[in-house]
Design a protein around this motif. Structure first.
Motif, PDB file in Angstrom:
ATOM      1  N   ASP A 178      39.106  41.170  41.769  1.00  8.25           N
ATOM      2  CA  ASP A 178      38.970  39.816  41.237  1.00  8.25           C
ATOM      3  C   ASP A 178      40.289  39.325  40.635  1.00  8.25           C
ATOM      4  N   LYS A 179      40.468  38.019  40.626  1.00  7.95           N
ATOM      5  CA  LYS A 179      41.694  37.423  40.083  1.00  7.95           C
ATOM      6  C   LYS A 179      41.880  37.689  38.593  1.00  7.95           C
ATOM      7  N   LYS A 180      40.821  38.114  37.905  1.00 18.53           N
ATOM      8  CA  LYS A 180      40.920  38.366  36.462  1.00 18.53           C
ATOM      9  C   LYS A 180      41.298  39.812  36.127  1.00 18.53           C
ATOM     10  N   VAL A 181      41.644  40.602  37.147  1.00 16.58           N
ATOM     11  CA  VAL A 181      42.031  41.990  36.902  1.00 16.58           C
ATOM     12  C   VAL A 181      43.441  42.026  36.321  1.00 16.58           C
ATOM     13  N   ARG A 182      43.580  42.719  35.213  1.00 13.86           N
ATOM     14  CA  ARG A 182      44.876  42.921  34.565  1.00 13.86           C
ATOM     15  C   ARG A 182      45.009  44.394  34.223  1.00 13.86           C
ATOM     16  N   ALA A 183      46.092  45.005  34.674  1.00 12.19           N
ATOM     17  CA  ALA A 183      46.358  46.424  34.409  1.00 12.19           C
ATOM     18  C   ALA A 183      45.159  47.294  34.816  1.00 12.19           C
ATOM     19  N   GLY A 184      44.550  46.947  35.945  1.00 15.01           N
ATOM     20  CA  GLY A 184      43.443  47.740  36.459  1.00 15.01           C
ATOM     21  C   GLY A 184      42.109  47.498  35.789  1.00 15.01           C
ATOM     22  N   LYS A 185      42.044  46.558  34.847  1.00 20.92           N
ATOM     23  CA  LYS A 185      40.799  46.265  34.149  1.00 20.92           C
ATOM     24  C   LYS A 185      40.366  44.838  34.439  1.00 20.92           C
ATOM     25  N   VAL A 186      39.051  44.647  34.594  1.00 22.72           N
ATOM     26  CA  VAL A 186      38.509  43.316  34.860  1.00 22.72           C
ATOM     27  C   VAL A 186      38.108  42.677  33.538  1.00 22.72           C
ATOM     28  N   ALA A 187      38.654  41.499  33.277  1.00 22.55           N
ATOM     29  CA  ALA A 187      38.248  40.754  32.081  1.00 22.55           C
ATOM     30  C   ALA A 187      36.949  40.021  32.378  1.00 22.55           C
TER      31      ALA A 187
ATOM     32  N   VAL B 180      33.891  37.402  30.772  1.00 21.30           N
ATOM     33  CA  VAL B 180      33.458  36.477  29.730  1.00 21.30           C
ATOM     34  C   VAL B 180      31.994  36.805  29.478  1.00 21.30           C
ATOM     35  N   LEU B 181      31.712  37.368  28.298  1.00 21.14           N
ATOM     36  CA  LEU B 181      30.382  37.876  27.990  1.00 21.14           C
ATOM     37  C   LEU B 181      29.708  37.041  26.916  1.00 21.14           C
ATOM     38  N   PRO B 182      28.487  36.597  27.162  1.00 20.21           N
ATOM     39  CA  PRO B 182      27.772  35.853  26.116  1.00 20.21           C
ATOM     40  C   PRO B 182      27.325  36.790  24.998  1.00 20.21           C
TER      41      PRO B 182
ATOM     42  N   VAL C 150      30.637  32.990  23.548  1.00 21.99           N
ATOM     43  CA  VAL C 150      31.073  34.077  24.420  1.00 21.99           C
ATOM     44  C   VAL C 150      32.282  34.782  23.817  1.00 21.99           C
ATOM     45  N   VAL C 151      32.548  35.976  24.320  1.00 19.30           N
ATOM     46  CA  VAL C 151      33.777  36.698  24.008  1.00 19.30           C
ATOM     47  C   VAL C 151      34.384  37.147  25.330  1.00 19.30           C
ATOM     48  N   VAL C 152      35.701  37.302  25.348  1.00 13.87           N
ATOM     49  CA  VAL C 152      36.380  37.849  26.519  1.00 13.87           C
ATOM     50  C   VAL C 152      36.591  39.332  26.265  1.00 13.87           C
ATOM     51  N   GLU C 153      36.059  40.143  27.156  1.00 20.74           N
ATOM     52  CA  GLU C 153      36.159  41.597  27.018  1.00 20.74           C
ATOM     53  C   GLU C 153      36.947  42.162  28.193  1.00 20.74           C
ATOM     54  N   PRO C 154      38.040  42.855  27.919  1.00 15.99           N
ATOM     55  CA  PRO C 154      38.834  43.414  29.009  1.00 15.99           C
ATOM     56  C   PRO C 154      38.399  44.812  29.439  1.00 15.99           C
ATOM     57  N   ASP C 155      37.329  45.347  28.853  1.00 16.66           N
ATOM     58  CA  ASP C 155      37.021  46.749  29.113  1.00 16.66           C
ATOM     59  C   ASP C 155      35.601  47.006  29.623  1.00 16.66           C
ATOM     60  N   VAL C 156      35.046  46.095  30.404  1.00 16.24           N
ATOM     61  CA  VAL C 156      33.734  46.365  30.994  1.00 16.24           C
ATOM     62  C   VAL C 156      33.932  47.428  32.071  1.00 16.24           C
ATOM     63  N   GLN C 157      33.225  48.520  31.924  1.00 20.22           N
ATOM     64  CA  GLN C 157      33.418  49.681  32.789  1.00 20.22           C
ATOM     65  C   GLN C 157      32.516  49.629  34.018  1.00 20.22           C
TER      66      GLN C 157
END
Length: 108
Positions: free
Chosen positions: A63-72, A74-76, A82-89
């Motif tokens: 996905d275009k939101k991948v940064r440093a191998g992690k997908v960001a 937007v979580l309600p 909402v919060v932006v979480e960069p560590d959804v596994q």
């Protein structure tokens, strides 16, 4: 298996994004149910049972939101917040797909 159209696949997005915070205890069950019910009322979406879970997870990793191998994501955390979480596994994403597939089965 057929490839879903982007618009239809996007219809699953709010429900998929709501599961990780639900699983983490950041989103109340009632708020999750409200989000899922709203998604159900939008109309038909591609059948998850027609898709490979591994291919879906692989696509998310590109996905275009991948940064440093992690997908960001937007979580309600409640309706309207909402919060932006960069560590959804990956296991959380896989569990979200399982929950959505279960909802699909209930909806017929």
């Amino acid at each position: 298996s057929p490839r879903p159209r982007h618009g239809g696949a996007v219809g699953w997005g709010p429900m998929g994004a709501a599961w990780p915070p639900r699983g983490r205890g950041l989103l109340a069950e009632s708020a999750y149910d409200s989000i899922a019910s709203a998604v159900d009322r939008l109309g038909p979406r591609p059948r998850l049972s027609d898709l490979s879970r591994d291919k879906v997870l692989e696509a998310v990793s590109r996905d275009k939101k991948v940064r440093a191998g992690k997908v960001a994501f937007v979580l309600p955390t409640r309706i309207g917040k909402v919060v932006v979480e960069p560590d959804v596994q990956r296991p959380e994403m896989a569990r979200a797909l399982k929950v959505m597939a279960g909802r699909e089965a209930l909806m017929g």
